[in-house]
Design a protein around this motif. Sequence first.
Motif, mmCIF file in Angstrom:
data_model
loop_
_atom_site.group_PDB
_atom_site.id
_atom_site.type_symbol
_atom_site.label_atom_id
_atom_site.label_comp_id
_atom_site.label_asym_id
_atom_site.label_seq_id
_atom_site.Cartn_x
_atom_site.Cartn_y
_atom_site.Cartn_z
ATOM 1 N N UNK A 474 -51.384 -32.644 29.453
ATOM 2 C CA UNK A 474 -51.587 -33.329 28.172
ATOM 3 C C UNK A 474 -52.744 -32.726 27.379
ATOM 4 N N UNK A 475 -52.597 -32.738 26.062
ATOM 5 C CA UNK A 475 -53.654 -32.286 25.151
ATOM 6 C C UNK A 475 -53.823 -33.371 24.087
ATOM 7 N N UNK A 476 -54.482 -34.473 24.436
ATOM 8 C CA UNK A 476 -54.596 -35.604 23.497
ATOM 9 C C UNK A 476 -55.302 -35.201 22.214
ATOM 10 N N UNK A 477 -54.690 -35.530 21.087
ATOM 11 C CA UNK A 477 -55.305 -35.269 19.788
ATOM 12 C C UNK A 477 -55.242 -33.835 19.327
ATOM 13 N N UNK A 478 -54.502 -32.966 20.048
ATOM 14 C CA UNK A 478 -54.501 -31.548 19.722
ATOM 15 C C UNK A 478 -53.401 -31.109 18.773
ATOM 16 N N UNK A 479 -52.578 -32.030 18.298
ATOM 17 C CA UNK A 479 -51.451 -31.656 17.441
ATOM 18 C C UNK A 479 -51.909 -31.349 16.020
ATOM 19 N N UNK A 480 -51.071 -30.582 15.313
ATOM 20 C CA UNK A 480 -51.287 -30.378 13.879
ATOM 21 C C UNK A 480 -51.032 -31.699 13.156
ATOM 22 N N UNK A 481 -51.423 -31.782 11.895
ATOM 23 C CA UNK A 481 -51.337 -33.054 11.180
ATOM 24 C C UNK A 481 -49.909 -33.526 10.957
ATOM 25 N N UNK A 482 -48.930 -32.604 11.088
ATOM 26 C CA UNK A 482 -47.564 -32.972 10.724
ATOM 27 C C UNK A 482 -46.641 -33.249 11.908
ATOM 28 N N UNK A 483 -47.099 -33.037 13.152
ATOM 29 C CA UNK A 483 -46.217 -33.342 14.266
ATOM 30 C C UNK A 483 -46.731 -32.834 15.596
ATOM 31 N N UNK A 484 -46.204 -33.378 16.709
ATOM 32 C CA UNK A 484 -46.634 -32.963 18.049
ATOM 33 C C UNK A 484 -46.167 -31.556 18.381
ATOM 34 N N UNK A 485 -46.730 -30.999 19.466
ATOM 35 C CA UNK A 485 -46.496 -29.586 19.757
ATOM 36 C C UNK A 485 -46.427 -29.352 21.261
ATOM 37 N N UNK A 486 -45.518 -28.452 21.669
ATOM 38 C CA UNK A 486 -45.553 -27.873 23.009
ATOM 39 C C UNK A 486 -46.102 -26.467 22.852
ATOM 40 N N UNK A 487 -47.094 -26.119 23.661
ATOM 41 C CA UNK A 487 -47.560 -24.735 23.669
ATOM 42 C C UNK A 487 -47.366 -24.163 25.064
#
Length: 658
Positions: A474-487
């Motif tokens: 998990x990467x809490x709070x790490x998403x861009x402003x427009x949506x969640x992300x898998x890296x």
Amino acid sequence: MSDVRVIIQRDSEREERVVTTGTTAADLFAGERTIVAARIAGELKDLAQEIRDGEEVEPVEISSEDGLSILRHSTAHVMAQAVQELFPDAKLGIGPPVKDGFYYDFDVDKPFHPDDLKAIEKKMQEIQKRGQRFSRRVVTDEAARAELADEPYKLELIGIKGSASSDDGADVEVGGGELSIYDNLDAKTGELCWKDLCRGPHLPTTRNIPAFKLMRNAAAYWRGSEKNPMLQRIYGTAWPSKEELKAHLEFLAEAEKRDHRKLGSELDLFSIPDQIGSGLAVFHPRGGVVRRVMEDYSRKRHEEEGYEFVYTPHATKGKLFETSGHLDWYADGMYPPMQLDEGTDYYLKPMNCPMHNLIFDARGRSYRELPMRLFEFGTVYRYEKSGVVHGLTRARGFTQDDAHIYCTKEQMADELDSTLTFVLNLLRDYGLTDFYLELSTKDPEKFVGSDEVWEEATETLRKVAEKQGLPLVPDPGGAAFYGPKISVQAKDAIGRTWQMSTVQLDFNLPERFDLEYTGPDGTKQRPVMIHRALFGSIERFFAVLLEHYAGAFPAWLAPVQALGIPIGDAHIPYLQEFAAKAKAKGLRVEVDSSSDRMQKKIRNAQKQKVPFMVIAGDEDMAAGAVSFRYRDGSQENGIPVDEAIAKIAKVVEERVQL
């Protein structure tokens, strides 16, 4: 004395113990030398902390993540004491632990010299051997200001303690407004040797520091702001054992040998000329070959997966980024506007997605066209501060292998699944095989769209990620402003982790751009948008592969796949014929026709990390053959010319590393 009941938690084991009042964490774990602190009632505390009735206590091992931070923070304090003993006029900044080490900032009259660092390290060793005790005491604001009246930066931290965060490095105790000072006390007399404003915790004594080394010094703005004074920062590293320190230093030496900036110069691949500017690279012919091959293979694979290629300009009117929200949420990362067309603001684009939205919206779309997969090698520009620019891995101008997929909600899960599978397989083709996935979720202070939409997008990505059977972090709070992300996080040949591909689910931009398609029932519907960058950027991926392979690219990526080395000048024409035949098969073959002796030509080819050295002398010419010399120094003689070309071609086609 009354009895106190404590609960000792070790991993999954719980032990209840009755002790006397005044018992400390050090008493609980007496004799366990690897335990350096304790988590008491959920908070990290010194071993000197007294245990209260009913509290849960968890030992902190020096080799744990918390233990390493405490070790390194304590070593930073020892370094600061050493600096002030040697340079009494030095003023203290901050000294936090960081990944694999620590630093401390100082205000001094002149920059530290390498000889100064040697002297500081020697003084630290003296302090370590003294066994000074770290002792915490709580103080009022007024008392702290009085004690630290000669430390202007500490006084500033006292003033901001209510809003200080780990981001600005404010090394103060902020819980409940409480301030604390740590005293370094003489082991025998208990006299004060040194003190610092600090939230702690710390090791019991300086003797608990097993191994450390100072690494380098650099200039750094106070609290990271260019508006503040420039301080001198000394970096160091500390480890639970001398063996671990030695292993870390060997790792750093290997990483230095693999530094893409160094290899880029040695192999004549790229440069970053001062005349152009920091973070803006030019690729030389050999680097251009590697980049072109990377891109060509990526294009081929994208075509096979049903992507369509598009091209967009480098600059646009600012209105586009008002619509997308980038001027609200990303302005700090964009170059200032250019005034064109009678006062209209134009911006260099930091992202390709708004322009791809305009391509989708150029005409009416039907559900029959979805999923629509738009792909571009799009060059973008981001205003990175000079302190974070780093070769090709953190640049100001770079080319993304950017794709945006428009699909229906019903197609969304399958499209994400196939996209992530495609991404991982393509990375494997380039030689990266050790992955884990990271799921970045909403930053509660920086997002657009409803909570319900974010929850749906996040859960969809989570299920898609879990299907890959890879670790999911998990990467809490790490998403861009427009949506969640898998890296996709990939480990290289020496175990370093690099963030590679990203897959982002976006319900927001289609709304902001009012994107629509006509559904099966004739109604207008909103598409779902998937952002996907596989390399992240061509430049950064180039650098990662360069360091992963230490410059010895597999033959399919190598700028020169085979180099002809004649034993004498009489053998040059024969090897030139060989090279012409090989080039006709699409291979990259050159002949060293210089006046250097053969052994020097071999050494030069080894330095250039050429996969195949093709050697020819009288016997080879007479037999219509050549000899191979490989990177590892092994040799294979008497290979017929056609067979030799076929062998090189096979290795190239199979994309294997020799």
